[in-house]
Scaffold this active site. Structure first.
Site, PDB file in Angstrom:
ATOM      1  N   HIS A  90       0.851  -1.186   0.000  1.00 62.79           N
ATOM      2  CA  HIS A  90       0.000   0.000   0.000  1.00 62.79           C
ATOM      3  C   HIS A  90       0.891   1.242   0.000  1.00 62.79           C
ATOM      4  O   HIS A  90       2.065   1.169   0.349  1.00 62.79           O
ATOM      5  CB  HIS A  90      -0.906   0.014   1.244  1.00 62.79           C
ATOM      6  CG  HIS A  90      -0.138  -0.147   2.521  1.00 62.79           C
ATOM      7  ND1 HIS A  90      -0.002  -1.365   3.147  1.00 62.79           N
ATOM      8  CD2 HIS A  90       0.555   0.733   3.266  1.00 62.79           C
ATOM      9  CE1 HIS A  90       0.739  -1.213   4.221  1.00 62.79           C
ATOM     10  NE2 HIS A  90       1.104   0.055   4.318  1.00 62.79           N
ATOM     11  N   HIS A  93       5.869   5.740  -1.478  1.00 62.07           N
ATOM     12  CA  HIS A  93       6.586   4.473  -1.564  1.00 62.07           C
ATOM     13  C   HIS A  93       5.702   3.323  -1.089  1.00 62.07           C
ATOM     14  O   HIS A  93       4.810   3.511  -0.269  1.00 62.07           O
ATOM     15  CB  HIS A  93       7.881   4.515  -0.749  1.00 62.07           C
ATOM     16  CG  HIS A  93       7.651   4.564   0.729  1.00 62.07           C
ATOM     17  ND1 HIS A  93       7.273   5.718   1.386  1.00 62.07           N
ATOM     18  CD2 HIS A  93       7.715   3.603   1.676  1.00 62.07           C
ATOM     19  CE1 HIS A  93       7.128   5.461   2.667  1.00 62.07           C
ATOM     20  NE2 HIS A  93       7.389   4.174   2.882  1.00 62.07           N
TER      21      HIS A  93
END
Length: 190
Positions: free
Chosen positions: A42, A127
């Protein structure tokens, strides 16, 4: 409960990430890294830490408002890098990354307004964590391979409030558990 706000990739994008991780795990020394699994893929928008049960409804209301203020945007998992001298390997993002940053700022502001202590504000770095290590690992070969990676684009249409539970058993390789607490559609109104 331990909470964070996130953007979750759709299943077909997770399939692409899985294929890339399989390729990375073929590199020498890959066993020195603790690879995250599909449930852990995620883009964290804001990490809230332990949030008291009585604060969660206010946080949820504010996240819902933040989602209504954001329009859907396009994102792709692409490239990569590392944090902490090889302690965390991640895939990056391409596309409307500024919209993702704005959503992250709104998710952090929602928490502050709901009374969640957030500490010092840091500039958001999009990220998706692929692997971690307790020791410094030379991740340059992994980062070099990730530079070539670009997944397909998708339309980000919602934000999720996620609960995470860290492993407690002490069993090597056990992964944190993640659960979607709630999701709100990006509506773009205002």
């Amino acid at each position: 409960m331990r909470l964070f706000a996130a953007v979750l990739p759709p299943e077909d994008v997770a399939d692409e990430i899985a294929a890339e991780v399989a390729r990375l795990r073929q590199l020498p020394g890959a066993g020195r890294l603790r690879w995250t699994g599909r449930p852990g893929w995620h883009f964290t928008l804001a990490f809230y830490g332990e949030v008291a049960d009585d604060v969660v409804p206010g946080l949820s209301d504010r996240l819902a408002r933040a989602a209504r203020r954001a329009a859907p945007f396009t994102l792709a998992v692409a490239g990569g890098g590392h944090f902490g001298q090889g302690r965390a390997l991640w895939a990056g993002a391409r596309g409307d990354v500024e919209e993702l940053r704005l959503l992250a700022d709104r998710a952090e502001a929602a928490a502050r307004k709901a009374g969640v202590p957030m500490g010092e504000h840091r500039r958001y770095k999009a990220h998706l964590t692929l692997a971690r290590s307790r020791d410094a690992v030379d991740v340059r070969p992994y980062v070099d391979l990730l530079r070539e990676f670009t997944g397909r684009s998708w339309s980000v249409t919602d934000v999720a409030l996620m609960r995470s539970e860290l492993p407690r058993s002490g069993v090597r390789g056990e992964q944190p558990r993640y659960e979607v607490v709630d999701r709100w559609a990006l509506a773009g109104a205002g």
